[in-house]
Enzyme design. Structure first.
Site, PDB file in Angstrom:
ATOM      1  N   GLY A   9      65.715  23.144  42.721  1.00  0.00           N
ATOM      2  CA  GLY A   9      65.015  23.344  44.013  1.00  0.00           C
ATOM      3  C   GLY A   9      64.983  22.287  45.094  1.00  0.00           C
ATOM      4  N   GLY A  13      61.905  21.189  50.973  1.00  0.00           N
ATOM      5  CA  GLY A  13      60.674  20.336  50.821  1.00  0.00           C
ATOM      6  C   GLY A  13      61.015  19.055  49.837  1.00  0.00           C
ATOM      7  N   SER A 138      51.466  19.383  39.169  1.00  0.00           N
ATOM      8  CA  SER A 138      50.289  19.546  40.236  1.00  0.00           C
ATOM      9  C   SER A 138      48.882  19.128  39.844  1.00  0.00           C
ATOM     10  CB  SER A 138      50.269  20.953  41.177  1.00  0.00           C
ATOM     11  OG  SER A 138      49.098  20.748  41.950  1.00  0.00           O
ATOM     12  N   TYR A 163      48.987  30.036  39.762  1.00  0.00           N
ATOM     13  CA  TYR A 163      49.556  28.980  40.063  1.00  0.00           C
ATOM     14  C   TYR A 163      49.187  27.773  39.222  1.00  0.00           C
ATOM     15  CZ  TYR A 163      51.429  25.033  42.584  1.00  0.00           C
ATOM     16  OH  TYR A 163      52.180  23.840  43.371  1.00  0.00           O
TER      17      TYR A 163
HETATM   18  N1  LIG Z   1      53.760  20.829  48.662  1.00  0.00           N
HETATM   19  C1  LIG Z   1      52.514  20.562  47.899  1.00  0.00           C
HETATM   20  O1  LIG Z   1      51.457  20.254  48.500  1.00  0.00           O
HETATM   21  C2  LIG Z   1      52.674  20.245  46.352  1.00  0.00           C
HETATM   22  C3  LIG Z   1      51.544  20.046  45.481  1.00  0.00           C
HETATM   23  C4  LIG Z   1      51.855  19.801  44.176  1.00  0.00           C
HETATM   24  C5  LIG Z   1      52.874  20.297  43.514  1.00  0.00           C
HETATM   25  N2  LIG Z   1      54.051  20.669  44.049  1.00  0.00           N
HETATM   26  C6  LIG Z   1      55.018  21.042  43.586  1.00  0.00           C
HETATM   27  O2  LIG Z   1      56.470  20.490  44.148  1.00  0.00           O
HETATM   28  C7  LIG Z   1      57.423  21.051  43.741  1.00  0.00           C
HETATM   29  C8  LIG Z   1      58.240  21.336  44.968  1.00  0.00           C
HETATM   30  O3  LIG Z   1      57.665  22.159  46.032  1.00  0.00           O
HETATM   31  P1  LIG Z   1      57.653  22.186  47.517  1.00  0.00           P
HETATM   32  O4  LIG Z   1      56.534  21.657  47.802  1.00  0.00           O
HETATM   33  O5  LIG Z   1      58.853  21.199  47.800  1.00  0.00           O
HETATM   34  O6  LIG Z   1      57.994  23.454  48.026  1.00  0.00           O
HETATM   35  P2  LIG Z   1      59.044  24.421  48.925  1.00  0.00           P
HETATM   36  O7  LIG Z   1      59.435  23.538  50.038  1.00  0.00           O
HETATM   37  O8  LIG Z   1      58.685  25.425  48.835  1.00  0.00           O
HETATM   38  O9  LIG Z   1      60.600  24.161  47.890  1.00  0.00           O
HETATM   39  C9  LIG Z   1      60.562  24.727  46.616  1.00  0.00           C
HETATM   40  C10 LIG Z   1      61.766  24.679  46.113  1.00  0.00           C
HETATM   41  O10 LIG Z   1      62.034  25.414  44.773  1.00  0.00           O
HETATM   42  C11 LIG Z   1      62.861  26.351  45.153  1.00  0.00           C
HETATM   43  N3  LIG Z   1      62.563  27.733  44.137  1.00  0.00           N
HETATM   44  C12 LIG Z   1      61.696  28.509  44.497  1.00  0.00           C
HETATM   45  N4  LIG Z   1      61.761  29.567  43.570  1.00  0.00           N
HETATM   46  C13 LIG Z   1      62.863  29.344  42.925  1.00  0.00           C
HETATM   47  C14 LIG Z   1      63.552  30.020  41.930  1.00  0.00           C
HETATM   48  N5  LIG Z   1      62.914  31.292  41.383  1.00  0.00           N
HETATM   49  N6  LIG Z   1      64.676  29.839  41.396  1.00  0.00           N
HETATM   50  C15 LIG Z   1      65.069  28.601  41.765  1.00  0.00           C
HETATM   51  N7  LIG Z   1      64.705  27.709  42.665  1.00  0.00           N
HETATM   52  C16 LIG Z   1      63.325  28.315  43.281  1.00  0.00           C
HETATM   53  C17 LIG Z   1      62.918  26.872  46.577  1.00  0.00           C
HETATM   54  O11 LIG Z   1      64.101  27.497  46.761  1.00  0.00           O
HETATM   55  P3  LIG Z   1      64.495  28.367  48.262  1.00  0.00           P
HETATM   56  O12 LIG Z   1      64.754  27.432  49.131  1.00  0.00           O
HETATM   57  O13 LIG Z   1      65.444  29.452  47.768  1.00  0.00           O
HETATM   58  O14 LIG Z   1      63.212  29.284  48.215  1.00  0.00           O
HETATM   59  C18 LIG Z   1      62.865  25.538  47.158  1.00  0.00           C
HETATM   60  O15 LIG Z   1      64.011  24.793  47.075  1.00  0.00           O
HETATM   61  C19 LIG Z   1      56.947  22.754  43.135  1.00  0.00           C
HETATM   62  O16 LIG Z   1      57.060  22.516  41.683  1.00  0.00           O
HETATM   63  C20 LIG Z   1      55.429  22.657  43.670  1.00  0.00           C
HETATM   64  O17 LIG Z   1      54.728  23.371  42.761  1.00  0.00           O
HETATM   65  C21 LIG Z   1      53.727  20.808  45.624  1.00  0.00           C
END
Ligand SMILES: NC(=O)c1ccc[n+]([C@@H]2O[C@H](COP(=O)([O-])OP(=O)(O)OC[C@H]3O[C@@H](n4cnc5c(N)ncnc54)[C@H](OP(=O)(O)O)[C@@H]3O)[C@@H](O)[C@H]2O)c1
Length: 283
Positions: A9, A13, A138, A163
């Site tokens: 991923g 982000g 998370s 989630y």
């Molecule tokens: N942001 C927050 O506030 C927050 C808080 C707590 C935990 N998290 C966790 O942090 C992690 C990173 O999230 P982020 O906040 O950076 O979100 P993000 O910007 O939406 O990035 C998520 C990444 O995961 C990839 N992804 C989603 N579905 C996928 C799939 N089916 N197969 C392969 N890759 C996939 C996305 O690919 P695409 O580019 O193709 O969509 C993107 O590269 C996640 O596990 C999330 O639950 C985030």
């Protein structure tokens, strides 16, 4: 010997920042992404900005068990060693959807896919010890609950609850795996990155999408939100810690009571092995 990292991923982000910094630290980085073309563009940019040419891209759709198996096979073919696995990819959805394998989308993408990927790479990771696995969970896990009689959430679906359940699964899995890895030279830990301004806000929720631009002004930057991940992946502070949950300030803190429930950890382990076809025991 050059150290190798597999990270999921990275196309948006937290993962984008993390992949760049891990490359900057001198690792050979294999980015497992769903959008291969975007992954290649990021790869070129990381090579340009870090001077590290050892960055490559493999395709991975965590919502498809077949894709996860293919990805693992491709990684094993190109990586004789794996010293660091970062399970970062994740998603949130406001709608109930089932994957091609018939699983609820967030449970599949955020837990079953990473479970199968990790189990498939585990032998190589253990053989590469000292090594680390970092799972991006998370603090949403604190309110997560499991109803094993309604895994697809057919009876009742709420996006946030689904989630939270998937993120509880991340912590349960981390703790169950840590027990099995004791003494192997491989550690596994998980973390809450903070509330970070990324693409995680579900695009299929009109209300959340409407408020997202304003809400993002009050969130952490992706750079700041990657701090704990990088400390667990590259730092020395947590080097000997195994099975812990870290907060956004890089401190190991207690996870929820449910996440610490060993019976629940083992039940989820057995279920995940059954649903993914991964071997029940890992070494
Ligand atoms: N942001 C927050 O506030 C927050 C808080 C707590 C935990 N998290 C966790 O942090 C992690 C990173 O999230 P982020 O906040 O950076 O979100 P993000 O910007 O939406 O990035 C998520 C990444 O995961 C990839 N992804 C989603 N579905 C996928 C799939 N089916 N197969 C392969 N890759 C996939 C996305 O690919 P695409 O580019 O193709 O969509 C993107 O590269 C996640 O596990 C999330 O639950 C985030």
């Amino acid at each position: 010997m050059i150290r190798t990292c597999v990270i999921t991923g990275t196309t948006h982000g937290i993962g984008t920042v993390a992949a760049r910094e891990i490359a900057r630290a001198g690792y050979r980085v294999i980015m497992a992404v769903r959008d291969h073309a975007r992954g290649q563009r990021l790869r070129d940019d990381i090579v340009d900005t870090t001077g590290n040419g050892e960055v490559s891209v493999v395709t991975l759709d965590l919502a498809s068990l077949a894709s996860v198996r293919d990805c693992a096979a491709n990684v094993l073919a190109i990586a004789p060693n794996i010293h660091l696995l970062v399970n970062n990819a994740g998603m949130m959805s406001a709608k109930r959807e089932l994957t091609i394998d018939g699983h609820e989308l967030m449970f599949a993408t955020n837990h079953l896919g990473p479970f199968l990927l990790t189990q498939s790479l585990l032998e190589r990771i253990v053989a590469s010890a000292p090594a680390r696995i970092v799972n991006v969970a998370s603090r949403a896990h604190f309110h997560g609950q499991f109803d094993f009689d309604d895994l697809t959430l057919a009876r009742h679906f709420a996006g946030m609850a689904a989630y939270r359940r998937s993120k509880l699964a991340n912590v349960l899995y981390t703790k169950a795996l840590a027990r099995r890895l004791e003494g192997s030279g491989v550690t596994v830990n998980c973390l809450h990155p903070g509330v970070v301004a990324t693409n995680i806000i579900p695009a299929n929720s009109p209300i959340l999408s409407f408020f997202a631009p304003l809400a993002k002004k009050f969130m952490l930057s992706p750079d700041r939100g990657t701090r704990t991940l990088l400390s667990l992946a590259l730092g020395t502070d947590a080097e000997d810690i195994n099975g812990a949950y870290f907060n956004q300030d890089g401190k190991a803190v207690p996870a929820s009571a449910a996440a610490c429930d060993e019976a629940l950890q083992e039940r989820l382990w057995r279920l995940s092995a059954e649903l993914t076809g991964a071997p029940l025991e890992c070494r």
